[in-house]
Design a protein around this motif. Structure first.
Motif, PDB file in Angstrom:
ATOM      1  N   ASP A 125      -4.047   2.489  -4.633  1.00 57.38           N
ATOM      2  CA  ASP A 125      -2.881   2.701  -3.872  1.00 57.38           C
ATOM      3  C   ASP A 125      -1.813   1.638  -3.714  1.00 57.38           C
ATOM      4  OD1 ASP A 125      -4.527   1.081  -2.513  1.00 57.38           O
ATOM      5  OD2 ASP A 125      -4.482   2.236  -0.658  1.00 57.38           O
ATOM      6  N   THR A 162       0.737  -1.136  -0.070  1.00 55.85           N
ATOM      7  CA  THR A 162       0.191   0.090  -0.097  1.00 55.85           C
ATOM      8  C   THR A 162       0.762   1.302  -0.010  1.00 55.85           C
ATOM      9  OG1 THR A 162      -1.690  -1.160   1.243  1.00 55.85           O
ATOM     10  CG2 THR A 162      -1.841   1.285   1.123  1.00 55.85           C
ATOM     11  N   ASP A 195     -10.807  -1.384  -8.092  1.00 54.12           N
ATOM     12  CA  ASP A 195     -10.837  -1.973  -6.987  1.00 54.12           C
ATOM     13  C   ASP A 195     -10.085  -1.108  -5.940  1.00 54.12           C
ATOM     14  OD1 ASP A 195     -11.468  -3.989  -5.085  1.00 54.12           O
ATOM     15  OD2 ASP A 195      -9.710  -5.083  -5.656  1.00 54.12           O
ATOM     16  N   ARG A 196      -9.029  -0.764  -6.299  1.00 53.57           N
ATOM     17  CA  ARG A 196      -7.747   0.002  -5.371  1.00 53.57           C
ATOM     18  C   ARG A 196      -7.216   1.184  -6.089  1.00 53.57           C
ATOM     19  NH1 ARG A 196      -4.262  -3.489  -1.444  1.00 53.57           N
ATOM     20  NH2 ARG A 196      -3.582  -1.368  -1.005  1.00 53.57           N
ATOM     21  N   ARG A 252      -3.191   1.144  -9.840  1.00 50.07           N
ATOM     22  CA  ARG A 252      -4.966   0.750  -9.894  1.00 50.07           C
ATOM     23  C   ARG A 252      -4.914  -0.605  -9.789  1.00 50.07           C
ATOM     24  NH1 ARG A 252      -6.547   4.165 -14.064  1.00 50.07           N
ATOM     25  NH2 ARG A 252      -6.572   5.742 -12.579  1.00 50.07           N
TER      26      ARG A 252
END
Length: 103
Positions: free
Chosen positions: A85, A50, A82-83, A69
């Motif tokens: 980071d 992260t 989804d994310r 991403r």
């Protein structure tokens, strides 16, 4: 970014551990989940992490935001973000990383 005077250690990829904070490409990446793959001549390590200094990374343009991403399939919507980071730290025992020492 964290002060340059922060204590750091150099580790090869085989020595990285969950929770380590790796400095790479202007990012501070906390290692969350590791995986290994055996090759004929070495072991390859990959740590999903992260990005902790995401605002700075965005502002300074350290890496394209699309690189951070991940996507997943959402029934009825298709592929969705989804994310935003995520960074993967990967290499073998010859790759070395700057890791922040715990305070």
């Amino acid at each position: 970014m964290t002060s340059p005077t922060t204590n750091v250690t150099i580790k090869d990829t085989s020595k990285l551990a969950q929770g380590d904070i790796v400095r790479t490409h202007g990012m501070r990446v906390r290692l969350d989940l590791g995986a290994t793959q055996e090759r004929s001549d070495c072991t390859v390590y990959a740590w999903t992490g992260t990005v902790l200094n995401l605002d700075e990374v965005r502002e300074e343009g350290h890496v394209p935001m699309s690189f951070l991403r991940t996507e997943r399939w959402q029934s009825g919507q298709g592929w969705v973000t989804d994310r935003e980071d995520v960074w993967v730290v990967q290499g073998n025992e010859y790759a070395e990383w700057i890791v922040e020492n715990p305070s």
